[in-house]
Design a protein around this motif. Structure first.
Motif, PDB file in Angstrom:
ATOM      1  N   GLY A 175      -0.338   7.306 -24.682  1.00 40.32           N
ATOM      2  CA  GLY A 175      -0.438   8.590 -23.997  1.00 40.32           C
ATOM      3  C   GLY A 175      -1.319   8.526 -22.764  1.00 40.32           C
ATOM      4  N   PHE A 176      -1.460   7.346 -22.197  1.00 39.27           N
ATOM      5  CA  PHE A 176      -2.315   7.083 -21.044  1.00 39.27           C
ATOM      6  C   PHE A 176      -1.569   7.483 -19.768  1.00 39.27           C
ATOM      7  CE2 PHE A 176      -4.644   4.153 -18.194  1.00 39.27           C
ATOM      8  CZ  PHE A 176      -5.929   4.427 -18.606  1.00 39.27           C
ATOM      9  N   PRO A 177      -2.208   8.188 -18.835  1.00 40.94           N
ATOM     10  CA  PRO A 177      -1.515   8.546 -17.592  1.00 40.94           C
ATOM     11  C   PRO A 177      -1.062   7.298 -16.835  1.00 40.94           C
ATOM     12  CG  PRO A 177      -3.604   9.715 -17.774  1.00 40.94           C
ATOM     13  CD  PRO A 177      -3.572   8.699 -18.872  1.00 40.94           C
ATOM     14  N   ILE A 178       0.223   7.219 -16.578  1.00 43.30           N
ATOM     15  CA  ILE A 178       0.778   6.000 -15.981  1.00 43.30           C
ATOM     16  C   ILE A 178       0.378   5.828 -14.522  1.00 43.30           C
ATOM     17  CG2 ILE A 178       3.026   6.760 -15.163  1.00 43.30           C
ATOM     18  CD1 ILE A 178       3.581   4.055 -17.185  1.00 43.30           C
ATOM     19  N   TRP A 179      -0.037   6.908 -13.867  1.00 45.95           N
ATOM     20  CA  TRP A 179      -0.459   6.774 -12.476  1.00 45.95           C
ATOM     21  C   TRP A 179      -1.679   5.868 -12.359  1.00 45.95           C
ATOM     22  CZ3 TRP A 179      -5.224   8.193 -10.673  1.00 45.95           C
ATOM     23  CH2 TRP A 179      -5.960   9.084 -11.430  1.00 45.95           C
ATOM     24  N   ILE A 180      -2.487   5.823 -13.414  1.00 48.55           N
ATOM     25  CA  ILE A 180      -3.651   4.925 -13.394  1.00 48.55           C
ATOM     26  C   ILE A 180      -3.189   3.469 -13.423  1.00 48.55           C
ATOM     27  CG2 ILE A 180      -5.715   4.208 -14.672  1.00 48.55           C
ATOM     28  CD1 ILE A 180      -6.029   7.160 -15.509  1.00 48.55           C
ATOM     29  N   ASN A 181      -2.140   3.179 -14.187  1.00 50.03           N
ATOM     30  CA  ASN A 181      -1.565   1.829 -14.181  1.00 50.03           C
ATOM     31  C   ASN A 181      -1.071   1.471 -12.781  1.00 50.03           C
ATOM     32  OD1 ASN A 181      -1.962   1.935 -16.912  1.00 50.03           O
ATOM     33  ND2 ASN A 181       0.186   1.746 -17.464  1.00 50.03           N
ATOM     34  N   TYR A 182      -0.390   2.408 -12.136  1.00 46.70           N
ATOM     35  CA  TYR A 182       0.195   2.158 -10.822  1.00 46.70           C
ATOM     36  C   TYR A 182      -0.849   2.082  -9.715  1.00 46.70           C
ATOM     37  CZ  TYR A 182       4.737   3.358 -12.909  1.00 46.70           C
ATOM     38  OH  TYR A 182       5.867   3.402 -13.677  1.00 46.70           O
ATOM     39  N   LEU A 183      -2.030   2.564  -9.958  1.00 40.64           N
ATOM     40  CA  LEU A 183      -3.088   2.575  -8.950  1.00 40.64           C
ATOM     41  C   LEU A 183      -3.435   1.171  -8.454  1.00 40.64           C
ATOM     42  CD1 LEU A 183      -4.842   4.684  -7.542  1.00 40.64           C
ATOM     43  CD2 LEU A 183      -6.532   4.374  -9.344  1.00 40.64           C
ATOM     44  N   ILE A 184      -3.153   0.171  -9.254  1.00 39.50           N
ATOM     45  CA  ILE A 184      -3.467  -1.195  -8.835  1.00 39.50           C
ATOM     46  C   ILE A 184      -2.636  -1.616  -7.628  1.00 39.50           C
ATOM     47  CG2 ILE A 184      -1.867  -2.318 -10.439  1.00 39.50           C
ATOM     48  CD1 ILE A 184      -5.294  -3.606  -9.171  1.00 39.50           C
ATOM     49  N   MET A 185      -1.442  -1.062  -7.458  1.00 38.92           N
ATOM     50  CA  MET A 185      -0.602  -1.469  -6.312  1.00 38.92           C
ATOM     51  C   MET A 185      -1.266  -1.173  -4.970  1.00 38.92           C
ATOM     52  SD  MET A 185       3.225  -1.939  -7.288  1.00 38.92           S
ATOM     53  CE  MET A 185       3.648  -1.738  -5.645  1.00 38.92           C
ATOM     54  N   PRO A 186      -1.687   0.065  -4.694  1.00 42.14           N
ATOM     55  CA  PRO A 186      -2.338   0.265  -3.395  1.00 42.14           C
ATOM     56  C   PRO A 186      -3.688  -0.445  -3.297  1.00 42.14           C
ATOM     57  CG  PRO A 186      -2.320   2.323  -4.653  1.00 42.14           C
ATOM     58  CD  PRO A 186      -1.484   1.331  -5.400  1.00 42.14           C
ATOM     59  N   ILE A 187      -4.392  -0.567  -4.417  1.00 41.46           N
ATOM     60  CA  ILE A 187      -5.677  -1.288  -4.389  1.00 41.46           C
ATOM     61  C   ILE A 187      -5.451  -2.751  -4.037  1.00 41.46           C
ATOM     62  CG2 ILE A 187      -7.596  -2.129  -5.822  1.00 41.46           C
ATOM     63  CD1 ILE A 187      -7.440   0.579  -7.319  1.00 41.46           C
ATOM     64  N   ALA A 188      -4.485  -3.385  -4.683  1.00 42.21           N
ATOM     65  CA  ALA A 188      -4.172  -4.784  -4.390  1.00 42.21           C
ATOM     66  C   ALA A 188      -3.665  -4.935  -2.966  1.00 42.21           C
ATOM     67  CB  ALA A 188      -3.146  -5.325  -5.379  1.00 42.21           C
ATOM     68  N   GLY A 189      -2.892  -3.956  -2.507  1.00 45.81           N
ATOM     69  CA  GLY A 189      -2.407  -3.998  -1.127  1.00 45.81           C
ATOM     70  C   GLY A 189      -3.541  -3.954  -0.125  1.00 45.81           C
ATOM     71  N   VAL A 190      -4.525  -3.105  -0.387  1.00 43.81           N
ATOM     72  CA  VAL A 190      -5.690  -3.022   0.503  1.00 43.81           C
ATOM     73  C   VAL A 190      -6.477  -4.342   0.477  1.00 43.81           C
ATOM     74  CG1 VAL A 190      -7.949  -1.908   0.830  1.00 43.81           C
ATOM     75  CG2 VAL A 190      -5.910  -0.518   0.433  1.00 43.81           C
ATOM     76  N   LEU A 191      -6.661  -4.906  -0.698  1.00 48.61           N
ATOM     77  CA  LEU A 191      -7.389  -6.180  -0.798  1.00 48.61           C
ATOM     78  C   LEU A 191      -6.643  -7.295  -0.049  1.00 48.61           C
ATOM     79  CD1 LEU A 191      -8.551  -6.057  -4.538  1.00 48.61           C
ATOM     80  CD2 LEU A 191      -9.959  -5.718  -2.492  1.00 48.61           C
ATOM     81  N   LEU A 192      -5.320  -7.352  -0.222  1.00 42.16           N
ATOM     82  CA  LEU A 192      -4.522  -8.345   0.502  1.00 42.16           C
ATOM     83  C   LEU A 192      -4.590  -8.101   2.008  1.00 42.16           C
ATOM     84  CD1 LEU A 192      -1.308  -8.722  -1.676  1.00 42.16           C
ATOM     85  CD2 LEU A 192      -2.955 -10.506  -1.137  1.00 42.16           C
TER      86      LEU A 192
ATOM     87  N   ILE B  63       0.841  -1.197   0.000  1.00 45.18           N
ATOM     88  CA  ILE B  63       0.000   0.000   0.000  1.00 45.18           C
ATOM     89  C   ILE B  63       0.877   1.248   0.000  1.00 45.18           C
ATOM     90  CG2 ILE B  63      -1.669   1.347   1.344  1.00 45.18           C
ATOM     91  CD1 ILE B  63      -2.729  -1.407   2.406  1.00 45.18           C
ATOM     92  N   TRP B  64       1.836   1.293   0.921  1.00 44.10           N
ATOM     93  CA  TRP B  64       2.705   2.469   1.055  1.00 44.10           C
ATOM     94  C   TRP B  64       3.490   2.730  -0.222  1.00 44.10           C
ATOM     95  CZ3 TRP B  64       3.248   6.302   4.427  1.00 44.10           C
ATOM     96  CH2 TRP B  64       4.399   7.084   4.348  1.00 44.10           C
ATOM     97  N   THR B  65       4.117   1.687  -0.760  1.00 45.13           N
ATOM     98  CA  THR B  65       4.897   1.826  -1.986  1.00 45.13           C
ATOM     99  C   THR B  65       4.007   2.212  -3.164  1.00 45.13           C
ATOM    100  OG1 THR B  65       6.435   0.153  -1.175  1.00 45.13           O
ATOM    101  CG2 THR B  65       6.532   0.649  -3.509  1.00 45.13           C
ATOM    102  N   GLY B  66       2.835   1.612  -3.237  1.00 42.62           N
ATOM    103  CA  GLY B  66       1.899   1.924  -4.313  1.00 42.62           C
ATOM    104  C   GLY B  66       1.444   3.372  -4.288  1.00 42.62           C
ATOM    105  N   ILE B  67       1.128   3.861  -3.097  1.00 38.96           N
ATOM    106  CA  ILE B  67       0.713   5.267  -2.972  1.00 38.96           C
ATOM    107  C   ILE B  67       1.852   6.190  -3.394  1.00 38.96           C
ATOM    108  CG2 ILE B  67       0.109   7.068  -1.294  1.00 38.96           C
ATOM    109  CD1 ILE B  67      -1.555   4.902   0.165  1.00 38.96           C
ATOM    110  N   ASP B  68       3.075   5.840  -3.008  1.00 36.72           N
ATOM    111  CA  ASP B  68       4.235   6.646  -3.394  1.00 36.72           C
ATOM    112  C   ASP B  68       4.409   6.646  -4.915  1.00 36.72           C
ATOM    113  OD1 ASP B  68       6.621   8.200  -2.852  1.00 36.72           O
ATOM    114  OD2 ASP B  68       7.756   6.387  -3.356  1.00 36.72           O
ATOM    115  N   MET B  69       4.278   5.477  -5.542  1.00 37.60           N
ATOM    116  CA  MET B  69       4.405   5.391  -7.000  1.00 37.60           C
ATOM    117  C   MET B  69       3.323   6.203  -7.708  1.00 37.60           C
ATOM    118  SD  MET B  69       5.406   1.378  -7.547  1.00 37.60           S
ATOM    119  CE  MET B  69       5.117   1.459  -9.294  1.00 37.60           C
ATOM    120  N   VAL B  70       2.092   6.074  -7.239  1.00 37.71           N
ATOM    121  CA  VAL B  70       0.974   6.796  -7.851  1.00 37.71           C
ATOM    122  C   VAL B  70       1.174   8.300  -7.718  1.00 37.71           C
ATOM    123  CG1 VAL B  70      -1.507   7.289  -7.667  1.00 37.71           C
ATOM    124  CG2 VAL B  70      -0.702   4.930  -7.602  1.00 37.71           C
TER     125      VAL B  70
END
Length: 161
Positions: free
Chosen positions: A115-132, A94-101
């Motif tokens: 040309g897609f904002p890459i922060w949307i790609n990285y958003l899965i990290m904190p989401i997956a962290g919360v689910l885990l 979660i922490w690392t994902g939020i930092d990346m986003v």
């Protein structure tokens, strides 16, 4: 169930986009470079959401050689250590994902072809962290109450009419 549906939708959309890209490249003769970026994002999202469903259903790969040979007391210690490390890993995710986003958002980084904002790609990290984290806390709760987690089949029977 929602996690399963969302993960399946991302997976199916990604595979469909991949098939479209292959068709366009080899049959129509036109390359769709943007499709690879979107396809990759969709599969990563499907896989990361799948982490929590695999944990829920005890489908993660495990090495039981030593675990099966120890007594019940040591098994409880192993389970407790696994829960502690799992919760810590989830919080790190979660922490690392939020930092990346936040970094990608602040720097306005975009993918090269789409040309897609890459922060949307990285958003899965904190989401997956919360689910885990939710799944590990659920397992810890059941561990301390000595309750068994229902299997997917048992849990699914609650939703049948």
């Amino acid at each position: 169930m929602i996690e399963n549906i969302i993960s399946a939708l991302f997976f199916l959309a990604g595979i469909s986009l991949s098939l479209y890209s292959v068709f366009m490249r080899y049959v129509m003769g036109g390359s769709q470079s943007w499709a690879t970026e979107i396809f990759t994002m969709m599969l990563v999202w499907a896989i990361f959401i799948g982490f929590s469903t695999a944990l829920r259903d005890d489908k993660h790969v495990s090495i039981d050689i030593l675990y099966d040979r120890v007594g019940p007391g040591m098994k409880k210690v192993c389970e407790l250590v696994t829960l502690i490390f799992g919760i810590a890993f989830s919080l790190f995710f979660i922490w690392t994902g939020i930092d990346m986003v936040s970094t990608a958002y602040a720097q306005e980084i975009r993918t090269i072809d789409a040309g897609f904002p890459i922060w949307i790609n990285y958003l899965i990290m904190p989401i997956a962290g919360v689910l885990l984290f939710i799944r590990f806390v659920e397992k810890a709760y059941r561990f301390f109450l000595k309750k068994e987690i229902p299997t997917e089949k048992e849990a699914g029977s609650e939703w049948q009419l």
